[in-house]
Scaffold this motif. Structure first.
Motif, PDB file in Angstrom:
ATOM      1  N   PHE A  63      43.892 128.596  58.250  1.00  0.00           N
ATOM      2  CA  PHE A  63      44.462 129.677  57.451  1.00  0.00           C
ATOM      3  C   PHE A  63      44.931 129.192  56.076  1.00  0.00           C
ATOM      4  N   THR A  64      45.616 128.059  56.029  1.00  0.00           N
ATOM      5  CA  THR A  64      46.123 127.581  54.738  1.00  0.00           C
ATOM      6  C   THR A  64      45.094 126.776  53.951  1.00  0.00           C
ATOM      7  N   MET A  65      44.184 126.107  54.647  1.00  0.00           N
ATOM      8  CA  MET A  65      43.258 125.215  53.965  1.00  0.00           C
ATOM      9  C   MET A  65      41.894 125.852  53.654  1.00  0.00           C
ATOM     10  N   VAL A  66      41.533 126.903  54.371  1.00  0.00           N
ATOM     11  CA  VAL A  66      40.219 127.530  54.170  1.00  0.00           C
ATOM     12  C   VAL A  66      40.347 128.962  53.666  1.00  0.00           C
ATOM     13  N   LEU A  67      41.085 129.801  54.414  1.00  0.00           N
ATOM     14  CA  LEU A  67      41.169 131.206  54.031  1.00  0.00           C
ATOM     15  C   LEU A  67      42.035 131.420  52.796  1.00  0.00           C
ATOM     16  N   ASP A  84      50.605 126.945  61.264  1.00  0.00           N
ATOM     17  CA  ASP A  84      49.824 127.123  60.037  1.00  0.00           C
ATOM     18  C   ASP A  84      49.718 128.603  59.682  1.00  0.00           C
ATOM     19  N   PHE A  85      49.544 129.441  60.700  1.00  0.00           N
ATOM     20  CA  PHE A  85      49.446 130.876  60.454  1.00  0.00           C
ATOM     21  C   PHE A  85      50.769 131.421  59.912  1.00  0.00           C
ATOM     22  N   LYS A  86      51.890 130.941  60.454  1.00  0.00           N
ATOM     23  CA  LYS A  86      53.192 131.348  59.933  1.00  0.00           C
ATOM     24  C   LYS A  86      53.322 130.963  58.463  1.00  0.00           C
ATOM     25  N   LYS A  87      52.919 129.749  58.151  1.00  0.00           N
ATOM     26  CA  LYS A  87      52.995 129.262  56.770  1.00  0.00           C
ATOM     27  C   LYS A  87      52.127 130.122  55.859  1.00  0.00           C
ATOM     28  N   CYS A 147      51.247 133.260  56.340  1.00  0.00           N
ATOM     29  CA  CYS A 147      51.811 134.598  56.214  1.00  0.00           C
ATOM     30  C   CYS A 147      53.085 134.625  55.372  1.00  0.00           C
ATOM     31  N   ARG A 148      53.731 133.471  55.201  1.00  0.00           N
ATOM     32  CA  ARG A 148      54.936 133.417  54.371  1.00  0.00           C
ATOM     33  C   ARG A 148      54.620 133.288  52.888  1.00  0.00           C
ATOM     34  N   LYS A 149      53.375 133.070  52.545  1.00  0.00           N
ATOM     35  CA  LYS A 149      52.999 132.974  51.138  1.00  0.00           C
ATOM     36  C   LYS A 149      53.315 134.285  50.416  1.00  0.00           C
ATOM     37  N   ASP A 150      53.728 134.170  49.164  1.00  0.00           N
ATOM     38  CA  ASP A 150      54.166 135.341  48.401  1.00  0.00           C
ATOM     39  C   ASP A 150      53.068 136.386  48.237  1.00  0.00           C
ATOM     40  N   HIS A 151      51.817 135.937  48.242  1.00  0.00           N
ATOM     41  CA  HIS A 151      50.732 136.886  47.974  1.00  0.00           C
ATOM     42  C   HIS A 151      50.244 137.604  49.229  1.00  0.00           C
ATOM     43  N   ILE A 152      50.689 137.189  50.410  1.00  0.00           N
ATOM     44  CA  ILE A 152      50.250 137.821  51.659  1.00  0.00           C
ATOM     45  C   ILE A 152      51.227 138.939  52.042  1.00  0.00           C
ATOM     46  N   ILE A 153      50.700 140.116  52.310  1.00  0.00           N
ATOM     47  CA  ILE A 153      51.526 141.278  52.618  1.00  0.00           C
ATOM     48  C   ILE A 153      51.326 141.688  54.073  1.00  0.00           C
ATOM     49  N   LEU A 154      52.395 141.582  54.861  1.00  0.00           N
ATOM     50  CA  LEU A 154      52.426 142.116  56.217  1.00  0.00           C
ATOM     51  C   LEU A 154      53.159 143.466  56.185  1.00  0.00           C
ATOM     52  N   LEU A 155      53.239 144.117  57.325  1.00  0.00           N
ATOM     53  CA  LEU A 155      53.811 145.463  57.349  1.00  0.00           C
ATOM     54  C   LEU A 155      55.258 145.477  56.864  1.00  0.00           C
ATOM     55  N   ASN A 156      56.045 144.463  57.217  1.00  0.00           N
ATOM     56  CA  ASN A 156      57.439 144.411  56.780  1.00  0.00           C
ATOM     57  C   ASN A 156      57.573 144.335  55.262  1.00  0.00           C
ATOM     58  N   ASP A 157      56.507 143.872  54.590  1.00  0.00           N
ATOM     59  CA  ASP A 157      56.538 143.693  53.138  1.00  0.00           C
ATOM     60  C   ASP A 157      55.855 144.826  52.387  1.00  0.00           C
ATOM     61  N   LEU A 158      55.194 145.725  53.112  1.00  0.00           N
ATOM     62  CA  LEU A 158      54.374 146.749  52.469  1.00  0.00           C
ATOM     63  C   LEU A 158      55.263 147.879  51.952  1.00  0.00           C
ATOM     64  N   LYS A 159      55.162 148.145  50.668  1.00  0.00           N
ATOM     65  CA  LYS A 159      55.954 149.203  50.036  1.00  0.00           C
ATOM     66  C   LYS A 159      54.997 150.186  49.366  1.00  0.00           C
TER      67      LYS A 159
END
Length: 377
Positions: free
Chosen positions: A311-315, A352-355, A357-369
């Motif tokens: 997730f962090t190194m490829v996607l 790695d997936f947590k890391k 998803c914590r990136k500023d540019h990734i938007i999960l439902l809790n962050d969606l406005k």
């Protein structure tokens, strides 16, 4: 290297032009509902800010070790938030068995309403039964030519129209608390440049495919009065150039979102080519910028997540390199042990997936406005 440089130059110019004319970005349907227009503008804004909405197919329906549990997804188990985009499929709507069809249709309606109430986004693909003989969508199991026969004048056009009426009836049921139609991203005839579906490569001419796409969109929009749909064009990753990508493009008046499905460049056998995947995503993104459309990675993932840093190194590098509005990971099967694309809490890739998803540019439902849901204003 030269190709990448050219893409970067074209992309920069396109971004500058689009910034000047951002107010003109609207869905291709001139009668699109207010909520649909707002969703389109929100996706365009997210793309322009170089952020990416993260989604998953069937995420709130089941996971690797569970099924039909309220308020659960494997992504939420690991990160604390559901994905911001939920992938679903119209396949049950035309299933031959009536009890299954009716129960699954109701389930889908409920899932659409629930995700909308949560403030999320819904996208539908369609693994469509072959209208000529009612057989499976997979060519290898049902090698029956169909595209020509379901067009106007074809012997199975009436059957295909009945399919579209079922989709229209379904979409009419998808309404919010105030009675407003819930916007849906519809991705028909996906991966058409591969030969594994009956609508795919070798099973229809380019002209027939383009006619089918236009006929489908026009029938839903003009005949059935469906105006709360954004239409996504998503081949597989067979293309190498812009010309390849646009070879079966039905035209700007029939498409809102330009996408790509890509698993081949992320194979679990280790024969990966992330550079090729990034180059193809660049092609999609550049074309979208030039046309004033939304770009997306409409399906992707590494089956079984055999690389714990994938997730962090490829996607992640690909998602940060090119402007796109969303990325949808494929499903976590509850009954196929190796068929999953999001880690569970006990998986080596969970941290790695947590890391990621914590990136500023990734938007999960809790962050969606988003502003498209009037219930949340």
């Amino acid at each position: 290297m030269k190709q990448t440089l050219i893409f970067n130059i074209v992309l920069t110019v396109s971004l500058l032009v689009n910034c000047l004319y951002a107010q003109e970005h609207v869905p291709m349907d001139v009668k699109a509902t207010r909520e649909t227009v707002e969703l389109y503008k929100s996706l365009m804004s997210i793309q322009s800010k170089r952020k990416v909405i993260l989604g998953q197919q069937d995420a709130l329906c089941y996971g690797r070790y569970w099924k039909d549990e309220p308020d659960r997804s494997d992504i939420k188990d690991v990160t604390g938030s559901h994905p911001a985009l939920l992938g679903l499929d119209f396949q049950p709507l035309t299933h031959v068995e009536k009890p299954y069809r009716e129960s699954e249709t109701k389930r889908l309606v409920d899932q659409v309403k629930e995700m909308y109430q949560r403030g999320g986004i819904i996208t539908f693909s369609w693994h469509m039964s072959n209208p000529v003989n009612g057989g499976t969508y997979e060519w290898k199991n049902n090698p029956q030519l169909a595209v020509k026969e379901i067009l106007p004048g074809g012997k199975s056009n009436g059957v295909y129209q009945s399919y579209l009426y079922k989709i229209g009836d379904f979409l009419a049921q998808c309404k919010g608390a105030k009675g407003e139609p819930i916007p849906i991203i519809f991705r028909p005839f996906h991966e058409f440049d591969g030969d594994w579906f009956w609508w795919g490569k070798g099973h229809a001419s380019t002209e027939e495919f383009v006619q089918l796409w236009r006929y489908t969109v026009s029938f839903l929009k003009d005949n059935l009065g469906i105006h709360h749909v954004l239409y996504a064009f998503s081949p597989d990753c067979k293309f190498q150039t812009s010309s390849d990508y646009l070879a079966q493009y039905p035209g700007d008046d029939y498409v809102d979102i330009l996408g790509m499905d890509n698993y081949w460049d992320f194979r679990p056998d280790g024969a990966n080519d992330p550079a090729a995947a990034s180059l193809k995503m660049g092609i999609v993104s550049c074309i979208a910028q030039q046309k004033g459309k939304i770009a997306a990675l409409t399906e992707t993932g590494l089956e079984g997540i055999t690389d714990p840093k994938w997730f962090t190194m490829v996607l992640q590098p690909m998602l940060t390199k090119w402007p796109l509005a969303y990325c949808m990971l494929w499903r976590n099967s509850v009954d196929i042990q190796t068929h999953y694309y999001v880690p569970t809490e006990d998986h080596p890739a969970a941290e790695d997936f947590k890391k990621f998803c914590r990136k500023d540019h990734i938007i999960l439902l809790n962050d969606l406005k988003l502003t498209y849901n009037s219930e949340l204003k």
